[in-house]
Design a protein around this motif. Structure first.
Motif, PDB file in Angstrom:
ATOM      1  N   GLU A   1      -6.295  -6.315 -13.471  1.00 45.81           N
ATOM      2  CA  GLU A   1      -6.434  -5.495 -14.679  1.00 45.81           C
ATOM      3  C   GLU A   1      -5.166  -5.692 -15.500  1.00 45.81           C
ATOM      4  N   SER A   2      -5.313  -6.012 -16.779  1.00 41.14           N
ATOM      5  CA  SER A   2      -4.157  -6.203 -17.655  1.00 41.14           C
ATOM      6  C   SER A   2      -3.724  -4.871 -18.247  1.00 41.14           C
ATOM      7  N   LEU A   3      -2.436  -4.607 -18.148  1.00 38.87           N
ATOM      8  CA  LEU A   3      -1.866  -3.361 -18.653  1.00 38.87           C
ATOM      9  C   LEU A   3      -0.910  -3.670 -19.795  1.00 38.87           C
ATOM     10  N   SER A   4      -1.136  -3.067 -20.937  1.00 35.06           N
ATOM     11  CA  SER A   4      -0.261  -3.194 -22.092  1.00 35.06           C
ATOM     12  C   SER A   4       0.437  -1.853 -22.299  1.00 35.06           C
ATOM     13  N   PRO A   5       1.415  -1.770 -23.203  1.00 39.14           N
ATOM     14  CA  PRO A   5       2.133  -0.510 -23.406  1.00 39.14           C
ATOM     15  C   PRO A   5       1.182   0.665 -23.662  1.00 39.14           C
ATOM     16  N   GLY A   6       1.445   1.736 -22.931  1.00 39.41           N
ATOM     17  CA  GLY A   6       0.625   2.937 -23.040  1.00 39.41           C
ATOM     18  C   GLY A   6      -0.505   2.992 -22.038  1.00 39.41           C
ATOM     19  N   ARG A   7      -0.815   1.894 -21.390  1.00 37.99           N
ATOM     20  CA  ARG A   7      -1.897   1.849 -20.402  1.00 37.99           C
ATOM     21  C   ARG A   7      -1.377   2.411 -19.086  1.00 37.99           C
ATOM     22  N   ILE A   8      -2.155   3.262 -18.450  1.00 35.33           N
ATOM     23  CA  ILE A   8      -1.750   3.956 -17.229  1.00 35.33           C
ATOM     24  C   ILE A   8      -2.611   3.499 -16.063  1.00 35.33           C
ATOM     25  N   CYS A   9      -1.955   3.247 -14.939  1.00 33.12           N
ATOM     26  CA  CYS A   9      -2.650   2.910 -13.697  1.00 33.12           C
ATOM     27  C   CYS A   9      -2.338   4.004 -12.688  1.00 33.12           C
ATOM     28  N   PHE A  10      -3.360   4.539 -12.044  1.00 35.41           N
ATOM     29  CA  PHE A  10      -3.180   5.523 -10.984  1.00 35.41           C
ATOM     30  C   PHE A  10      -3.648   4.890  -9.689  1.00 35.41           C
ATOM     31  N   ALA A  11      -2.743   4.745  -8.733  1.00 42.12           N
ATOM     32  CA  ALA A  11      -3.073   4.198  -7.420  1.00 42.12           C
ATOM     33  C   ALA A  11      -3.100   5.339  -6.412  1.00 42.12           C
TER      34      ALA A  11
ATOM     35  N   VAL B   1       0.880  -1.175   0.000  1.00 42.14           N
ATOM     36  CA  VAL B   1       0.000   0.000   0.000  1.00 42.14           C
ATOM     37  C   VAL B   1       0.910   1.215   0.000  1.00 42.14           C
ATOM     38  N   ASN B   2       0.799   2.042  -1.031  1.00 42.45           N
ATOM     39  CA  ASN B   2       1.608   3.252  -1.089  1.00 42.45           C
ATOM     40  C   ASN B   2       1.103   4.277  -0.083  1.00 42.45           C
ATOM     41  N   ASP B   3       2.038   5.063   0.447  1.00 35.59           N
ATOM     42  CA  ASP B   3       1.652   6.126   1.369  1.00 35.59           C
ATOM     43  C   ASP B   3       1.394   7.444   0.643  1.00 35.59           C
ATOM     44  N   GLY B   4       1.464   7.399  -0.678  1.00 35.03           N
ATOM     45  CA  GLY B   4       1.165   8.561  -1.506  1.00 35.03           C
ATOM     46  C   GLY B   4       0.648   8.075  -2.848  1.00 35.03           C
ATOM     47  N   PRO B   5       0.211   8.979  -3.710  1.00 36.91           N
ATOM     48  CA  PRO B   5      -0.280   8.575  -5.027  1.00 36.91           C
ATOM     49  C   PRO B   5       0.853   8.022  -5.889  1.00 36.91           C
ATOM     50  N   GLU B   6       0.482   7.159  -6.835  1.00 32.62           N
ATOM     51  CA  GLU B   6       1.458   6.546  -7.735  1.00 32.62           C
ATOM     52  C   GLU B   6       0.865   6.480  -9.139  1.00 32.62           C
ATOM     53  N   VAL B   7       1.658   6.909 -10.121  1.00 30.41           N
ATOM     54  CA  VAL B   7       1.292   6.761 -11.526  1.00 30.41           C
ATOM     55  C   VAL B   7       2.214   5.692 -12.092  1.00 30.41           C
ATOM     56  N   PHE B   8       1.622   4.699 -12.752  1.00 32.60           N
ATOM     57  CA  PHE B   8       2.312   3.495 -13.209  1.00 32.60           C
ATOM     58  C   PHE B   8       1.987   3.344 -14.690  1.00 32.60           C
ATOM     59  N   VAL B   9       3.007   3.485 -15.562  1.00 32.06           N
ATOM     60  CA  VAL B   9       2.792   3.448 -17.009  1.00 32.06           C
ATOM     61  C   VAL B   9       3.628   2.322 -17.624  1.00 32.06           C
ATOM     62  N   VAL B  10       2.982   1.354 -18.235  1.00 30.96           N
ATOM     63  CA  VAL B  10       3.702   0.282 -18.917  1.00 30.96           C
ATOM     64  C   VAL B  10       4.213   0.824 -20.248  1.00 30.96           C
ATOM     65  N   LEU B  11       5.526   0.748 -20.429  1.00 26.21           N
ATOM     66  CA  LEU B  11       6.145   1.230 -21.666  1.00 26.21           C
ATOM     67  C   LEU B  11       6.459   0.094 -22.627  1.00 26.21           C
ATOM     68  N   ASP B  12       6.773  -1.078 -22.061  1.00 26.04           N
ATOM     69  CA  ASP B  12       7.156  -2.222 -22.875  1.00 26.04           C
ATOM     70  C   ASP B  12       6.781  -3.489 -22.120  1.00 26.04           C
ATOM     71  N   GLY B  13       6.279  -4.492 -22.817  1.00 35.02           N
ATOM     72  CA  GLY B  13       5.855  -5.723 -22.163  1.00 35.02           C
ATOM     73  C   GLY B  13       4.412  -5.614 -21.707  1.00 35.02           C
ATOM     74  N   ALA B  14       4.092  -6.365 -20.699  1.00 38.33           N
ATOM     75  CA  ALA B  14       2.734  -6.350 -20.161  1.00 38.33           C
ATOM     76  C   ALA B  14       2.786  -6.607 -18.664  1.00 38.33           C
ATOM     77  N   VAL B  15       1.789  -6.115 -17.959  1.00 36.94           N
ATOM     78  CA  VAL B  15       1.706  -6.276 -16.509  1.00 36.94           C
ATOM     79  C   VAL B  15       0.267  -6.597 -16.141  1.00 36.94           C
ATOM     80  N   ASP B  16       0.093  -7.589 -15.288  1.00 37.22           N
ATOM     81  CA  ASP B  16      -1.206  -7.827 -14.663  1.00 37.22           C
ATOM     82  C   ASP B  16      -1.164  -7.160 -13.303  1.00 37.22           C
ATOM     83  N   MET B  17      -1.991  -6.122 -13.133  1.00 37.97           N
ATOM     84  CA  MET B  17      -2.045  -5.399 -11.866  1.00 37.97           C
ATOM     85  C   MET B  17      -3.139  -6.023 -11.009  1.00 37.97           C
TER      86      MET B  17
END
Length: 103
Positions: free
Chosen positions: A68-78, A41-57
């Motif tokens: 949530e599946s993240l592909s290049p260009g997809r942005i996650c804000f926590a 759990v972050n103690d502040g906001p976080e912007v997470f942008v996949v640039l290459d590859g893929a991430v399952d958040m």
């Protein structure tokens, strides 16, 4: 000026990072990983942008896990307090912007 080729960056270890800059107390870092992070759990906001590859958040809402599946260009804000963990599939390069020293 600084130029970074994100698609060729590889760290020495999973979640290793290249510190790009700090802006008004926030860090901008390029991460490379081929392994999941840990639930946190972050103690502040976080912007997470996949640039290459893929991430399952993976994230939890009211104790229930979602993915949530993240592909290049997809942005996650926590937001602060959002419980989450990133799983690369199979490897990824990720731009992360968060408060300096954030956990």
């Amino acid at each position: 000026m600084q130029f970074v080729d994100a698609d060729t960056y590889t760290a020495e270890r999973p979640w290793g990072a290249l510190d790009i800059t700090e802006i008004d107390g926030a860090t901008v870092r390029l991460h490379w990983t081929d392994q999941p992070y840990i639930w946190h759990v972050n103690d502040g906001p976080e912007v997470f942008v996949v640039l290459d590859g893929a991430v399952d958040m993976h994230f939890r809402v009211d104790g229930k896990e979602h993915v949530e599946s993240l592909s290049p260009g997809r942005i996650c804000f926590a937001e602060p307090g959002d419980e989450h963990v990133a799983h690369p599939a199979p490897a990824a390069r990720i731009l992360v912007i968060e408060r300096k020293g954030s956990v």
